[in-house]
Design an enzyme around this catalytic site. Structure first.
Site, PDB file in Angstrom:
ATOM      1  N   LYS A   1      24.062  -2.447 -15.535  1.00  0.00           N
ATOM      2  CA  LYS A   1      23.338  -3.689 -15.848  1.00  0.00           C
ATOM      3  C   LYS A   1      23.486  -4.637 -14.655  1.00  0.00           C
ATOM      4  CE  LYS A   1      22.451  -6.724 -19.809  1.00  0.00           C
ATOM      5  NZ  LYS A   1      21.009  -6.543 -19.916  1.00  0.00           N
TER       6      LYS A   1
ATOM      7  N   LEU B   1      19.134   1.870 -19.227  1.00  0.00           N
ATOM      8  CA  LEU B   1      20.295   1.058 -19.586  1.00  0.00           C
ATOM      9  C   LEU B   1      20.798   1.511 -20.961  1.00  0.00           C
ATOM     10  CD1 LEU B   1      21.831  -1.562 -18.564  1.00  0.00           C
ATOM     11  CD2 LEU B   1      20.625  -2.699 -20.419  1.00  0.00           C
TER      12      LEU B   1
HETATM   13  N1  PLP Z   1      16.749  -1.885 -20.905  1.00  0.00           N
HETATM   14  C1  PLP Z   1      16.695  -2.855 -19.977  1.00  0.00           C
HETATM   15  C2  PLP Z   1      16.143  -2.543 -18.631  1.00  0.00           C
HETATM   16  C3  PLP Z   1      17.144  -4.157 -20.275  1.00  0.00           C
HETATM   17  O1  PLP Z   1      17.091  -5.116 -19.351  1.00  0.00           O
HETATM   18  C4  PLP Z   1      17.640  -4.423 -21.573  1.00  0.00           C
HETATM   19  C5  PLP Z   1      18.123  -5.751 -21.934  1.00  0.00           C
HETATM   20  O2  PLP Z   1      18.145  -6.654 -21.150  1.00  0.00           O
HETATM   21  C6  PLP Z   1      17.667  -3.376 -22.509  1.00  0.00           C
HETATM   22  C7  PLP Z   1      17.227  -2.122 -22.144  1.00  0.00           C
HETATM   23  C8  PLP Z   1      18.210  -3.609 -23.909  1.00  0.00           C
HETATM   24  O3  PLP Z   1      19.610  -3.740 -23.858  1.00  0.00           O
HETATM   25  P1  PLP Z   1      20.400  -4.528 -25.008  1.00  0.00           P
HETATM   26  O4  PLP Z   1      20.001  -3.910 -26.283  1.00  0.00           O
HETATM   27  O5  PLP Z   1      21.824  -4.302 -24.665  1.00  0.00           O
HETATM   28  O6  PLP Z   1      19.977  -5.956 -24.909  1.00  0.00           O
END
Ligand code: PLP
Length: 288
Positions: free
Chosen positions: A153, A210
């Protein structure tokens, strides 16, 4: 007035300042987290802190806090801002960079304290568990042009920003990405689920996506109700044939997509499985 946190101090957001020589500014050399809270209670806190720590480890940055001190920081920011933000839904953004060095050099500096910045912000209200009233999303698809470490992230979000903007310019709210094998990865700021031939599918965890915390809560909360999600590659063709498509993220929870590239998903209406999934999610989200 929004109260932020910078390197050990709570202060008005307008007064928070860092050096332009911070490696976050010069190189995007850092990681971030967004932790959602509802009525002061964090959702998926343990898993957010685990991912924060994994990201720092991947970058070789020593975690400057224990889980307990991160939790306290998040609580304090929510408390200090709840009146000013006037919202039940507050997100806490945390960013940790490798720190500030008065020389621009790619190599990791030695003995530099990481920069820690955090602030609270009002997020959209969670989706209404009603197929008629929920906000629906319309998306485009595009070839994923980001880097090979999308599981981190990272604050280096230019690839995601450009993909988001692509959808935005087309008048849509997200962009679903696919790799060279024409398999879905994720969206610019969300993970993807589809319902296809009666099964719930989501792409597996690897370097292309992610590891979303909302994705994890969806899978776990459905499992608790005896409903299986298959983590397997999803082709672009399967996306086009899907009966339902969902976007998941901390701020959207589970958002139904009713059109992909201007073609209706299924019959173009919000699906029954979406409602079931959101109901399970709401039942378990504070206990996972
Ligand atoms: N994928 C990406 C590229 C993201 O930036 C995010 C959230 O910012 C997610 C997936 C979803 O992640 P989360 O459920 O932890 O917010």
């Amino acid at each position: 007035m929004t109260i932020a946190f910078l390197n050990g101090e709570f202060l008005p957001l307008e007064q928070a300042q860092i050096s332009p020589m911070d490696r976050g500014f010069l190189f995007g050399d850092g990681i971030y987290e967004v932790i959602p809270t509802l009525n002061g209670k964090a959702v998926g806190l343990g898993w957010h802190l685990e991912r924060l720590n994994d990201g720092l480890t991947a970058l070789g940055i020593v975690n400057p806090n224990t889980d307990d001190s991160w939790a306290e920081l998040i609580n304090t920011l929510v408390q200090k801002n709840s009146q000013g933000l006037n919202s039940d839904s507050i997100g806490v953004y945390i960013q940790v960079t490798r720190g500030t060095v008065m020389q621009r050099a790619h190599g990791f500096p030695q003995d530099v304290a990481p920069t820690v910045f955090a602030f609270a912000f009002a997020t959209a209200a969670p989706p209404i568990p009603d197929r008629e009233k929920v906000k629906v999303f319309s998306v485009i698809t595009s070839a994923d042009r980001r880097w090979q470490r999308c599981n981190i992230k990272s604050t280096s979000l230019l690839g995601n920003v450009l993909h988001y903007q692509e959808g935005n310019v087309a008048g849509k709210q997200e962009t679903i990405l696919y790799n060279d094998e024409q398999e879905i990865t994720e969206a610019s700021a969300c993970n993807i689920f589809i319902v296809h031939q009666g099964e719930i599918l989501t792409p597996p965890l690897d370097n292309q996506i992610l590891p979303g915390i909302t994705r994890r809560i969806v899978i776990e909360s459905l499992a608790r109700e005896g409903i299986k999600v298959k983590e397997q590659p999803i082709s672009l063709e399967q996306l086009r044939l899907a009966d339902e498509v969902w976007l998941t993220s901390s701020s959207k929870e589970i958002a139904p997509v009713t059109a992909v590239d201007d073609t209706p998903v299924g019959n173009g209406e919000v699906g029954e499985m979406w409602l079931k999934a959101l109901t399970c999610f709401n039942k378990h989200k504070f206990s996972l």
